[in-house]
Design a protein around this motif. Structure first.
Motif, PDB file in Angstrom:
ATOM      1  N   ALA A 296      59.214  55.789  24.689  1.00  0.00           N
ATOM      2  CA  ALA A 296      59.564  55.911  26.110  1.00  0.00           C
ATOM      3  C   ALA A 296      61.064  55.949  26.277  1.00  0.00           C
ATOM      4  O   ALA A 296      61.803  55.375  25.470  1.00  0.00           O
ATOM      5  N   THR A 297      61.498  56.640  27.307  1.00  0.00           N
ATOM      6  CA  THR A 297      62.908  56.579  27.669  1.00  0.00           C
ATOM      7  C   THR A 297      63.061  56.778  29.167  1.00  0.00           C
ATOM      8  O   THR A 297      62.179  57.328  29.831  1.00  0.00           O
ATOM      9  N   ALA A 298      64.173  56.289  29.674  1.00  0.00           N
ATOM     10  CA  ALA A 298      64.575  56.543  31.058  1.00  0.00           C
ATOM     11  C   ALA A 298      65.862  57.351  30.968  1.00  0.00           C
ATOM     12  O   ALA A 298      66.919  56.821  30.663  1.00  0.00           O
TER      13      ALA A 298
ATOM     14  N   ASN B 291      64.828  60.199  34.813  1.00  0.00           N
ATOM     15  CA  ASN B 291      63.614  60.917  34.442  1.00  0.00           C
ATOM     16  C   ASN B 291      62.948  60.150  33.298  1.00  0.00           C
ATOM     17  O   ASN B 291      63.553  59.942  32.255  1.00  0.00           O
TER      18      ASN B 291
ATOM     19  N   TYR C  40      59.952  59.555  30.534  1.00  0.00           N
ATOM     20  CA  TYR C  40      58.954  60.291  29.760  1.00  0.00           C
ATOM     21  C   TYR C  40      58.861  59.698  28.369  1.00  0.00           C
ATOM     22  O   TYR C  40      59.668  58.854  27.980  1.00  0.00           O
ATOM     23  N   GLY C  41      57.878  60.150  27.628  1.00  0.00           N
ATOM     24  CA  GLY C  41      57.723  59.674  26.260  1.00  0.00           C
ATOM     25  C   GLY C  41      56.445  60.214  25.657  1.00  0.00           C
ATOM     26  O   GLY C  41      55.701  60.965  26.294  1.00  0.00           O
ATOM     27  N   LEU C  42      56.226  59.827  24.420  1.00  0.00           N
ATOM     28  CA  LEU C  42      55.007  60.251  23.730  1.00  0.00           C
ATOM     29  C   LEU C  42      53.862  59.329  24.115  1.00  0.00           C
ATOM     30  O   LEU C  42      54.019  58.113  24.134  1.00  0.00           O
TER      31      LEU C  42
ATOM     32  N   MET D  46      53.833  64.542  24.567  1.00  0.00           N
ATOM     33  CA  MET D  46      55.001  64.072  25.317  1.00  0.00           C
ATOM     34  C   MET D  46      54.746  64.374  26.791  1.00  0.00           C
ATOM     35  O   MET D  46      54.504  65.520  27.161  1.00  0.00           O
ATOM     36  N   MET D  47      54.779  63.328  27.602  1.00  0.00           N
ATOM     37  CA  MET D  47      54.404  63.467  29.011  1.00  0.00           C
ATOM     38  C   MET D  47      55.452  62.861  29.917  1.00  0.00           C
ATOM     39  O   MET D  47      56.149  61.912  29.551  1.00  0.00           O
ATOM     40  N   ASP D  48      55.502  63.381  31.119  1.00  0.00           N
ATOM     41  CA  ASP D  48      56.271  62.736  32.179  1.00  0.00           C
ATOM     42  C   ASP D  48      55.567  61.444  32.565  1.00  0.00           C
ATOM     43  O   ASP D  48      54.337  61.389  32.635  1.00  0.00           O
TER      44      ASP D  48
END
Lengths: 481, 397
Positions: free
Chosen positions: A405-407, A418, A420-422, A432-434
């Motif tokens: 995950a990341t912001a 934004n 998103y992550g795996l 990988m999705m929003d």
């Protein structure tokens, strides 16, 4: 006689505080009313996504009904597209049978109840979706009172929760509110006239006719649902119609606001939580006439989930009024270069992959059991080459787990950062999705997620928008999950 | 039976432009700057070059597609010019093409040039790349900091490293590269920083802050390669190609849940193959220094483990101990790396080889290491979950 077999609502999680709206615009348009909050659709929600969310929750109540559905009506006064038909997109997202009659209806906030009236008078199992996000002039009372939300009702296809006893729809050229296609903001007329000449004249007459159809009297009604943003008008209508014994449904104005085309059934969903077998509810709505429907609770009403109360309580307080005009595209803002990157929709690609994109259907390799997205000719497999053998595998209801995950503060977003992550999906798939919803930043590796249908991208030049599925924290914040 | 590229090709000469915000020049001048330097070292005329490879990532904002932009910029003598694009591994890909051409015997001398003119885009960070018509319909709007931030979080989680310890290790990684670049006249960023500055910098993509990210730069780099025999005949100190390996993700990491996100799968494969090709059994003892693809501080840390230069889960500690500083046991990014020399995407692989060539021929000036004999370069193009990874090993005869 047919009836309502399932009903579910979807409310966006943001609750824009009316005090914040007054603080932002009160200097210009002083308003006394600043209590409570109204729902505010997130930047990636619109009537289509809210409708899909409500319909998923509705179908989850009667899973076996999905394949029996023969008609789908999508009702909104705020259509996303003049063309194409939104019901076709909703139909694909819900993976309903191909042989389903789909139609859009609109033009009046009564359109949802009108469609329900039609479905109840028919014998075909039908899914009705009403979702709305009425827009009004900044600073006005209507902007505070109206809100965003969706609802879905299943008619037929299973045992009734509410059996239809009779109904009436009257038409009148009573125009209390109007908006032409190239202007997003509605204009409302003076509310005393709307109350006296509109509500108090037309709604009681529709009620009288509906009761006659149902062969019931006003005294037989236990609950009365009538959305109206004019304070006190619903109570006055009840008195005028002789509904002295009926319990007046809460307008949900403090928790939610009036969700337009959805609101009669949003209020009904809340009322159904309190209904007992044998009780009767009269549901009415006003708009270029009036509709009144009489419904009677069956024994199954005791199994109806209290999901509306849960959705009403699951809000996230929003104190920044400017999110409303920014999310709705009503004012320009500095997007930076990344916000200017074009969204070029290849309609050929979109249709070729529509089952994957709208229905969120991946594939499973029969040889290895490995699940993947997107589907492809050659399976993802370390074990060997498996070609042309994959079977469709719907993902929407599977949920998943956050792997990474990341912001991201560099990527363009209408609500940064934004996120998103795996996501790992049962069966060994990864995508990988929003992440979406106001609390997306909290998602961390290991967290469980559900999938929701949302706006993927907006093309600022043409107005086109495309949709895909995103991850939200599980348990989902809305009634949809 | 193939027996690899080891010792079949020599680097005759290299050149590198000054990297940075080169408002003064376009991509043609950048290519010429690198090419003319290489040519001046090579002792050949352009007519002796038999074939050329040209690397540029952004064709829409850079020099344009095909081989003609380079052929025209360098006034090449009507030879074959092949444009290659392989994300951040493009520079190494161009080098691979030139090396393979010489090794095959098709030509005696081949040219590889990589260039990127990023500062004409207006973007801070790399511009969004086109991804075809289908992928944007479902993939998030992601950036490279966001992709590698996921690697950082997974690495920290996998090895139970506290966020504070990881930030300090990443901060040391960047501090070290800044220190190394101070004396490098071609480097984009030449100011020293402290670990505290790095740790406390604004977040770009959690947990990566500003100093965890390399800059995007304008620049070009160039290699001229030939046979060892020709290089010797021209009186050159031999710098031989020992291995070139390039590995592309096949979808396993990004589409199936077998990978835990804390390492780079392709880098491990590329390293194993490169060491085998070069005949290296003990890379920690045998390599003199490395030039890794430190697009982000976390990439350098994870790569050190992926290519066997630190035990899994320990690179962050060894980094804090100074093992990879210029005076450490295995110097990493002695020229400043992507972090400070800069990162013109299509040129970076060749820029790393430029430093190797300088060091191995004793021309590195103030940052010259003592008697280096074997060097490794590494590129990672794309995201940790889906990428092209290249590893090149060069060394003395």
């Amino acid at each position: 006689m047919t009836g309502i077999t399932a009903l579910a609502i979807h409310l966006p999680r943001l609750r824009l505080q009316r005090a914040a709206m007054a603080a932002a615009m009160g200097w210009l348009c002083p308003r006394g009313e600043a209590r409570g909050a109204r729902t505010l659709a997130y930047w990636d929600e619109d009537p289509i996504t809210m409708g899909v969310a409500a319909a998923r929750a509705c179908l989850a109540q009667v899973p076996q009904a999905r394949t029996a559905i023969r008609a789908l009506t999508f009702a909104t006064t705020t259509p996303v597209f003049a063309e194409p038909q939104q019901a076709a997109l909703v139909h694909a997202a819900l993976r309903l049978p191909e042989a389903t009659r789909t139609q859009d209806v609109g033009g009046t906030m009564r359109c949802g109840l009108l469609a329900l009236h039609g479905a109840l008078e028919s014998t075909d199992p039908a899914l009705l979706i009403a979702a709305d996000m009425p827009l009004n002039n900044p600073g006005g009372m209507a902007e505070m009172r109206y809100s965003d939300g969706g609802v879905s009702a299943l008619v037929g296809g299973g045992p009734d929760l509410l059996t239809y006893r009779g109904g009436a729809s009257l038409s009148a050229p009573f125009i209390e509110r109007y908006r032409v296609p190239d202007r997003p903001l509605a204009t409302d007329w003076e509310e005393r006239w709307v109350r006296e000449e509109g509500f108090l004249d037309l709604v009681p007459r529709a009620i009288t006719e509906a009761l006659a159809k149902a062969q019931l009297s006003a005294a037989d009604i236990d609950h009365f649902v009538l959305p109206c943003v004019i304070p006190g008008a619903a109570k006055a209508v009840a008195q005028a119609a002789g509904l002295s014994r009926a319990k007046l449904a809460q307008p949900l104005d403090l928790e939610c606001g009036d969700t337009g085309a959805a609101h009669a059934l949003v209020m009904l969903a809340r009322v159904m939580e309190d209904m007992h077998p044998g009780e009767r509810v009269l549901v009415a709505q006003f708009g270029q006439g009036a509709t009144a429907l009489v419904l009677e609770a069956t024994d199954a009403i005791t199994t109806f989930p209290a999901a509306a109360s849960a959705a009403l309580a699951a809000g996230v307080t929003e104190g920044n009024y400017l999110k409303l005009p920014i999310f709705r595209g009503l004012m320009p803002w500095e997007r930076g270069l990344r916000g200017r990157f074009p969204v070029n929709e290849a309609l050929t690609t979109a249709y070729r992959n529509s089952e994957a994109l709208l229905g969120f259907v991946g594939s499973r390799s029969p040889e290895t059991g490995q699940v993947q997205f997107p589907p492809s000719r050659l399976a993802v497999a370390e074990a060997g080459l498996f070609a042309q053998t994959q079977q469709p595998c719907p993902f929407a209801d599977l949920g998943g787990t956050v792997a990474t995950a990341t912001a991201d503060r560099l990527a363009f977003s209408r609500s940064p950062p934004n996120c998103y992550g795996l996501i790992d999906i049962p069966g060994g798939a990864r995508l990988m999705m929003d992440f979406t919803d106001p609390e997306a930043e909290r998602l961390s590796p290991g967290d469980a997620v559900n999938f929701v249908f949302r706006i993927k991208d907006l093309d600022e030049r043409t107005g086109y928008r495309r949709y895909f599925w995103k991850a939200v924290a599980a348990p989902a914040p809305s009634a949809a999950d | 039976m193939a027996n690899g590229i080891k010792d079949k090709v020599a680097i005759l000469a290299m050149g590198c432009s000054r990297f940075g915000e080169r408002w003064d020049v376009g991509q043609e001048e950048l290519m010429a700057e690198a090419y003319l330097e290489a040519l001046s070292h090579a002792g050949i005329t352009p007519e002796q070059i038999g074939a050329a490879w040209y690397s540029s990532h952004y064709d829409d904002i850079g020099a344009g597609k095909a081989g003609t932009p380079m052929a025209q910029a360098l006034r090449l003598p009507n030879i074959g010019v092949t444009r290659v694009e392989n994300f951040c591994a493009g520079g190494t890909e161009a080098f691979r093409g030139a090396v393979y051409a010489v090794a095959s015997g098709a030509v005696d001398i081949a040219l590889a040039v990589g260039v990127e003119k990023l500062k004409d885009t207006g973007f801070a960070g790399l511009p969004p790349a086109s991804r075809g018509t289908f992928a944007p319909m479902y993939l998030p709007t992601h950036t490279n900091p966001g992709n590698f931030a996921q690697l950082a979080r997974a690495y920290g989680t996998r090895h139970n490293i506290s966020p504070g310890d990881l930030k300090r290790a990443m901060g040391h990684t960047s501090m070290k590269s800044h220190a190394n670049a101070v004396s490098n006249k071609n480097a984009h960023l030449r100011k020293a920083i402290t670990v505290e500055q790095a740790v406390n910098a604004p977040l770009v993509a959690d947990p990566l802050g500003l100093f965890d990210c390399c800059p995007v730069s304008d620049g070009a780099a160039c290699a001229i390669v030939t046979t060892p025999e020709i290089a010797q005949s021209l009186g050159k100190t031999l710098v031989l190609v020992k291995a070139i390996q390039l590995v592309a993700s096949n979808g396993w990491e990004v589409q199936s849940s077998g990978w835990n996100g804390s390492y780079v799968h392709t880098a491990r494969i590329a390293a194993r193959r490169a060491y085998a090709e070069a005949g290296i059994a003990e890379p920690r003892a045998q390599l003199s220094f490395t030039e890794l693809h430190d697009c982000f501080s976390i990439t350098e840390l994870v790569t050190l483990e992926d290519i066997g230069l630190a035990d899994e889960g320990t690179a962050w500690k060894r980094m804090l101990d100074g093992a990879f500083d210029a005076d450490g046991t295995l110097p990493c990014q002695v020229d400043g790396g992507l972090k400070c020399f800069g990162h013109p995407v299509g040129a970076s692989g060749l820029r790393m080889l430029y430093e190797c060539w300088l060091q191995l021929t004793g021309q590195a000036g103030e940052r010259q290491l003592g008697n280096p004999s074997l060097a490794l370069t590494h590129n990672l193009g794309g995201a940790p979950a889906q990428n092209v990874c290249s590893i090149t090993i060069v060394g003395a005869a």
